[in-house]
Scaffold this motif. Structure first.
Motif, PDB file in Angstrom:
ATOM      1  N   LEU B  74      35.727  22.014  25.643  1.00  0.00           N
ATOM      2  CA  LEU B  74      36.461  23.153  25.082  1.00  0.00           C
ATOM      3  C   LEU B  74      35.514  24.221  24.550  1.00  0.00           C
ATOM      4  CD1 LEU B  74      39.401  21.426  23.180  1.00  0.00           C
ATOM      5  CD2 LEU B  74      39.403  22.417  25.447  1.00  0.00           C
ATOM      6  N   MET B  77      34.228  26.025  27.456  1.00  0.00           N
ATOM      7  CA  MET B  77      35.304  26.878  27.972  1.00  0.00           C
ATOM      8  C   MET B  77      35.348  28.181  27.197  1.00  0.00           C
ATOM      9  SD  MET B  77      39.017  25.279  28.618  1.00  0.00           S
ATOM     10  CE  MET B  77      40.009  26.745  28.754  1.00  0.00           C
ATOM     11  N   SER B  78      35.238  28.055  25.885  1.00  0.00           N
ATOM     12  CA  SER B  78      35.290  29.218  25.022  1.00  0.00           C
ATOM     13  C   SER B  78      34.105  30.129  25.285  1.00  0.00           C
ATOM     14  CB  SER B  78      35.300  28.752  23.570  1.00  0.00           C
ATOM     15  OG  SER B  78      35.366  29.830  22.701  1.00  0.00           O
ATOM     16  N   ARG B  81      34.323  31.643  28.916  1.00  0.00           N
ATOM     17  CA  ARG B  81      35.599  32.261  29.300  1.00  0.00           C
ATOM     18  C   ARG B  81      36.134  31.569  30.559  1.00  0.00           C
ATOM     19  NH1 ARG B  81      36.505  33.030  25.067  1.00  0.00           N
ATOM     20  NH2 ARG B  81      36.919  34.989  24.053  1.00  0.00           N
ATOM     21  N   ALA B  82      36.008  30.258  30.593  1.00  0.00           N
ATOM     22  CA  ALA B  82      36.425  29.530  31.792  1.00  0.00           C
ATOM     23  C   ALA B  82      37.937  29.385  31.826  1.00  0.00           C
ATOM     24  CB  ALA B  82      35.780  28.141  31.811  1.00  0.00           C
ATOM     25  N   ARG B  83      38.490  29.355  33.016  1.00  0.00           N
ATOM     26  CA  ARG B  83      39.932  29.226  33.149  1.00  0.00           C
ATOM     27  C   ARG B  83      40.337  27.944  33.858  1.00  0.00           C
ATOM     28  NH1 ARG B  83      42.087  35.066  34.736  1.00  0.00           N
ATOM     29  NH2 ARG B  83      43.873  33.760  35.151  1.00  0.00           N
ATOM     30  N   ARG B 111      44.923  23.526  28.307  1.00  0.00           N
ATOM     31  CA  ARG B 111      46.053  24.397  28.571  1.00  0.00           C
ATOM     32  C   ARG B 111      46.374  25.269  27.360  1.00  0.00           C
ATOM     33  NH1 ARG B 111      50.618  26.346  29.184  1.00  0.00           N
ATOM     34  NH2 ARG B 111      51.044  25.640  27.077  1.00  0.00           N
ATOM     35  N   MET B 113      44.317  26.479  25.422  1.00  0.00           N
ATOM     36  CA  MET B 113      43.340  27.559  25.409  1.00  0.00           C
ATOM     37  C   MET B 113      43.494  28.451  26.630  1.00  0.00           C
ATOM     38  SD  MET B 113      39.930  25.740  23.931  1.00  0.00           S
ATOM     39  CE  MET B 113      38.960  27.212  24.148  1.00  0.00           C
ATOM     40  N   GLY B 114      44.568  28.262  27.372  1.00  0.00           N
ATOM     41  CA  GLY B 114      44.840  29.165  28.483  1.00  0.00           C
ATOM     42  C   GLY B 114      44.233  28.745  29.802  1.00  0.00           C
ATOM     43  N   LEU B 162      42.381  36.891  38.478  1.00  0.00           N
ATOM     44  CA  LEU B 162      41.183  37.031  37.664  1.00  0.00           C
ATOM     45  C   LEU B 162      40.165  37.912  38.371  1.00  0.00           C
ATOM     46  CD1 LEU B 162      39.393  36.237  35.268  1.00  0.00           C
ATOM     47  CD2 LEU B 162      38.627  34.290  36.568  1.00  0.00           C
ATOM     48  N   VAL B 163      39.856  39.023  37.762  1.00  0.00           N
ATOM     49  CA  VAL B 163      38.857  39.925  38.319  1.00  0.00           C
ATOM     50  C   VAL B 163      37.932  40.340  37.191  1.00  0.00           C
ATOM     51  CG1 VAL B 163      38.471  42.240  39.232  1.00  0.00           C
ATOM     52  CG2 VAL B 163      40.277  40.829  40.183  1.00  0.00           C
ATOM     53  N   ARG B 164      36.657  40.124  37.368  1.00  0.00           N
ATOM     54  CA  ARG B 164      35.762  40.523  36.275  1.00  0.00           C
ATOM     55  C   ARG B 164      35.127  41.872  36.567  1.00  0.00           C
ATOM     56  NH1 ARG B 164      34.524  35.843  33.159  1.00  0.00           N
ATOM     57  NH2 ARG B 164      36.614  35.326  32.506  1.00  0.00           N
TER      58      ARG B 164
END
Lengths: 143, 164
Positions: B74, B77-78, B81-83, B111, B113-114, B162-164
């Protein structure tokens, strides 16, 4: 509007970024003011950002959950963004899965989940030949 | 007649007179560090694509390691910015109700955390165990291999725009 928690606009999408610790009373007041604002403005989207919250207790979690669900019932696409790892772990251990609401890692991704995308303004030369992208959504709103 | 109390400590002290406490402490510290290194090595968290993390779980997944995996995944992930988080259990020898519970917990936290979790590396034997135990893993996305898990992860990124 709850005094400590401003409700901002990105276009007509509401953005609520919480930077104060939420006690029960403030959480309920926030929920009320958000829903009233949706009723007034028929906002197509709502983002609740809890990136700054290191602690979320079960009551506040339920209130946030309700706020997002009620917004959806009022035809406002809503998403809860920025949950911190410690909060996610705690809520999971408490069995609060919040599975009925949209979640995202940050405001930008949250916007995409509810059907919006931030685009840089095209340069003048490109503007003649390029249309701004519209993300396919139920409504074709533009920010 | 006065009785003299002899403390056990006194005897030990005289026996260890040539081994100062600091050396014992140093050994303890080295052991603690070695344990920590082992933990870190046993839960590698890799960014395999923009916004996609993969965790190959190796060895038995007890409560402590599951908790550690969850917290570290987690945090990563934070940071990234992993999805999508791919959990590969090819290296987990025994699959039981506790392991399933831990994996479901990790998926739930991800989930919240999105993100989305994908479970890969389920062998036929594991699949039979899961069915035999009557476990409901319907909430988890599963794929046989890490590669196919990655394929699914990329598709998920596309559909979420998702587009960066």
């Amino acid at each position: 509007m709850t005094p400590q928690i401003p409700v901002l606009n990105i276009g007509s999408v509401l953005l609520v970024s919480i930077h104060v610790e939420l006690n029960d009373r403030v959480a309920i007041a926030l929920k009320t003011s958000i829903l009233e604002r949706i009723e007034e403005t028929w906002a197509p989207g709502l983002i609740i950002d809890i990136t700054a919250l290191g602690v979320v207790d079960s009551f506040v979690a339920r209130v946030l959950n309700e706020t997002v669900q009620l917004a959806e019932i009022m035809d406002t696409r809503a998403v809860l963004v920025g949950m911190q790892p410690e909060v996610a772990v705690t809520l999971t251990e408490m069995g609060l899965e919040l599975e009925k609401i949209n979640t995202a890692i940050d405001v930008e991704v949250g916007l995409e989940k509810i059907g919006y995308r931030l685009m840089p303004i095209a340069s003048h030369a490109e503007q003649n030949t390029q249309q701004a992208e519209e993300v396919h959504a139920n409504r074709s709103h533009r920010i | 007649m006065a009785r003299t109390r002899v403390n056990a400590g006194d005897a030990n002290e005289s026996a260890n007179i040539n081994k100062p406490d600091t050396e014992l402490q140093r050994t303890k510290n080295r052991l603690a560090q070695a344990n920590k290194d082992f933990d870190d090595l046993s839960v590698p968290i890799m960014t395999v694509w923009d916004g996609v993390l993969a965790v190959p779980l190796i060895g038995t997944l007890d409560s402590r390691r599951a908790q550690e995996t969850m917290e570290r995944a987690l945090l990563e992930m934070s940071k990234e910015r992993a999805r999508v988080l791919i959990l590969d259990i090819t290296g987990v020898p025994a699959f039981d109700t506790m392991v399933a519970k831990h994996l479901l917990q990790i998926a739930t936290a991800v989930r919240l955390m999105g993100g989305e979790c994908i479970l890969t590396g389920i062998t036929p034997a594991t699949a039979i165990t899961i069915v035999g135990l009557g476990l409901d893993l319907a909430k988890l996305n599963t794929r046989p291999t890490l590669a196919q898990g990655l394929q699914l992860a990329l598709k998920m990124r596309e559909t979420q725009g998702l587009v960066r």
